[in-house]
Design a protein around this motif. Sequence first.
Motif, PDB file in Angstrom:
ATOM      1  N   SER A 140       4.536  10.233   0.661  1.00  0.00           N
ATOM      2  CA  SER A 140       4.852   8.696   1.158  1.00  0.00           C
ATOM      3  C   SER A 140       6.248   9.068   2.045  1.00  0.00           C
ATOM      4  O   SER A 140       6.720   8.198   2.855  1.00  0.00           O
ATOM      5  N   GLU A 183      -6.076   2.280   6.801  1.00  0.00           N
ATOM      6  CA  GLU A 183      -6.048   2.829   5.522  1.00  0.00           C
ATOM      7  C   GLU A 183      -4.531   3.776   5.960  1.00  0.00           C
ATOM      8  O   GLU A 183      -4.433   4.415   6.923  1.00  0.00           O
ATOM      9  N   THR A 184      -3.531   3.727   4.929  1.00  0.00           N
ATOM     10  CA  THR A 184      -2.331   4.524   4.972  1.00  0.00           C
ATOM     11  C   THR A 184      -2.246   5.349   4.037  1.00  0.00           C
ATOM     12  O   THR A 184      -0.900   5.108   3.209  1.00  0.00           O
ATOM     13  N   PRO A 185      -3.045   6.246   3.404  1.00  0.00           N
ATOM     14  CA  PRO A 185      -2.688   6.750   2.227  1.00  0.00           C
ATOM     15  C   PRO A 185      -1.794   8.033   2.445  1.00  0.00           C
ATOM     16  O   PRO A 185      -1.388   8.322   3.393  1.00  0.00           O
ATOM     17  N   ALA A 186      -1.143   8.061   1.062  1.00  0.00           N
ATOM     18  CA  ALA A 186      -0.011   9.134   1.020  1.00  0.00           C
ATOM     19  C   ALA A 186      -0.893  10.180   0.269  1.00  0.00           C
ATOM     20  O   ALA A 186      -1.164  10.041  -0.784  1.00  0.00           O
ATOM     21  N   LEU A 187      -1.295  11.247   1.158  1.00  0.00           N
ATOM     22  CA  LEU A 187      -2.148  12.267   0.325  1.00  0.00           C
ATOM     23  C   LEU A 187      -1.448  13.694   0.178  1.00  0.00           C
ATOM     24  O   LEU A 187      -1.840  14.711   0.705  1.00  0.00           O
ATOM     25  N   TYR A 215      -6.864   5.078  10.629  1.00  0.00           N
ATOM     26  CA  TYR A 215      -6.747   6.005   9.483  1.00  0.00           C
ATOM     27  C   TYR A 215      -5.665   6.827   9.592  1.00  0.00           C
ATOM     28  O   TYR A 215      -5.396   7.716  10.640  1.00  0.00           O
ATOM     29  N   TRP A 216      -4.464   6.627   8.734  1.00  0.00           N
ATOM     30  CA  TRP A 216      -3.173   7.151   8.674  1.00  0.00           C
ATOM     31  C   TRP A 216      -2.914   7.872   7.516  1.00  0.00           C
ATOM     32  O   TRP A 216      -2.255   7.390   6.522  1.00  0.00           O
ATOM     33  N   ALA A 217      -3.490   9.350   7.332  1.00  0.00           N
ATOM     34  CA  ALA A 217      -3.424   9.891   5.999  1.00  0.00           C
ATOM     35  C   ALA A 217      -2.174  10.775   6.192  1.00  0.00           C
ATOM     36  O   ALA A 217      -2.210  11.902   6.934  1.00  0.00           O
TER      37      ALA A 217
END
Lengths: 377, 377
Positions: free
Chosen positions: A130, A161-165, A124-126
């Motif tokens: 980007s 998961e690699t979301p850009a938050l 999990y890498w939030a």
Amino acid sequence: MTASASHSPAADTLSYEQAGVNYDLIDPLKVAAQRAAAATAGHLAGHGFSEVPASRGESAYVVDVGPFYLASIVECLGSKALVADEMKALTGKSYYAGIAQDTIAMAVNDLITVGATPLVVQAYWAAGGSDWFADAQRAQALVEGWKKACDVCGVAWGGGETPALAGIVESGRIDLAASCTGIINPKTRLSVGDALGAGDAIVLLSSSGIHANGLSLARKLVERLPQGYLTEIEPGLTYGEALLAPTTLYSPVTEALAKAGVTMHYCANITGHGWRKLLRHPSSLSYRIHSVPAVPPVLKFIQQHAKQDDREAYSTLNMGAGFALFVKAGDAERTVEIAKAQGVDAIVAGVVEASASKQVLIEPINVRFGDDDLQLR
Amino acid sequence: MTASASHSPAADTLSYEQAGVNYDLIDPLKVAAQRAAAATAGHLAGHGFSEVPASRGESAYVVDVGPFYLASIVECLGSKALVADEMKALTGKSYYAGIAQDTIAMAVNDLITVGATPLVVQAYWAAGGSDWFADAQRAQALVEGWKKACDVCGVAWGGGETPALAGIVESGRIDLAASCTGIINPKTRLSVGDALGAGDAIVLLSSSGIHANGLSLARKLVERLPQGYLTEIEPGLTYGEALLAPTTLYSPVTEALAKAGVTMHYCANITGHGWRKLLRHPSSLSYRIHSVPAVPPVLKFIQQHAKQDDREAYSTLNMGAGFALFVKAGDAERTVEIAKAQGVDAIVAGVVEASASKQVLIEPINVRFGDDDLQLR
């Protein structure tokens, strides 16, 4: 979900609470969440399964699925990545390979406490946007470190998961966590403390440094250091570098113990509450420590500059002991040998004794923690 | 870890890319991570197990552990909580019970695509500081919503992490994620697409609204609305309220199908790539859609105000279809009935056909997506 008891530190002592985490605000939520979570256990019966009730309050949750037990967990790195970011700015080096290992260690070292073999890790890498991923060197270090830690633990990296938050995670930062699933097989490997008793030996596995707990304190301390993270704690080793030593992965030790037929009566991952974690087991037992491991220089340095007495230091930091194994007395020396064969230093540190009240006695430094010092459940 | 193809939208169209997510920066990391992850699969052999290779690139990772398969996943909510925060400021109401359901839905709705029964959910609630938890009403809503979603899905809430991450998560915000572990039992329930073929029916399960994908776009759109989130999209329903309709939980449907003996040949959770997700399966097949479900008012509203044509809208948003089930033609009507009995509307929407090239043809709106429109692997 664990709660912490508070201290009354001396005037110029830098305590964990002063470093910015207010458990009084978090604890009511945790208690409510624990109650609600416990009330969902019955759903497993609909699938023909049941929880292992003793695993509630332990470091990983365990379900009896018939032929074996299933264990699962999600764990957060915490704030150690902020140190890596600061050190990158100061030295130009990327420390994210080590940060990846730290994150996996947070999950794996907790999962193994119940006797589980870790099988699958999810990433999990939030990121705060980007842009975080535009630093190819850092991103590559994260990937390589993550894979290497999986290799050490013999787990499959399932995905993640690699979301850009943007708007949730701060710009330029990353929120790192890992989930881990494992099985307890054969079922006799289940370690939730039933077997722990008077006469058992306490084996302490060495830590590599601060690991990933106590970083809020360590970061706060930088304000007191004229050269900040670049302050040398010994010739050639800066405070920042020393803090970033990756957390030891202990699953090779617990797997080797299982293969050798050594049964763990209980274990504790020594994290955010330092040696108070030795009080984790619910029984009223006394843990008499006759030998303490060598204290890593970075922890000695923190204790000295945060002006903590031994009681405060051992109640916050791992002080050289990253993981505690409780085994029958006759297995103690073999446990040490097996750990050393896996490259992890270890000592027979003490003995479990019957007691009217729960306590840990660290005789070499004359410190006692009682039941009031740790409320984890 | 999925990658997205880019579009060329018209001048005043608000596209997903304009809303702030730059996949060109994230994709190289994802590719590197996927490669490194795939290289760890061999570790399972050391434990006597093996991965299901076809699950790499699917929504959940599957391991063969002998008597059944093990499936696991970690999923992020994304930015929907920011809408809840804005609406709280505007209305004084807490929307976090729904936000909790959204978070669990992100994990559960992905896990079930491989045929798994979700067993355990772990909570990952990373707040921007201890202060987040001081709003007892909001914290309580999060706990209650989380438990209720677990009740609906018949999963046990195992535990989780509630870190306070000042300096990483923005002050006043929370980064929400869920991990989920399940089993595929009996093993014949495994659904990674082997059975999909020409002649299969496409059943679409209705969505409750935007779910938790496309929120960056939806939030960006607010700048174009004079009354912002309080703009009424129909009498008595504000844009903000409509966006916050909780994501439908589909595991009761997939569990009911399994109990009824209906085999899923494949399925797709329709999330960040809208109907392009129908192209998820690697085979060269054509998906001919003859009926589209009713479009939820909030999605119609977004399409209209973002000035998206049907092609853009269906490639970004779920447009009323939250989950796609591919079953043999003879099971199609029964699948619809079973879904409806679980309170989830459904239609037989189309048919799978042999094809020289991969495509989805949405006949009622005359839109075609080809292989180039979705690169997920």
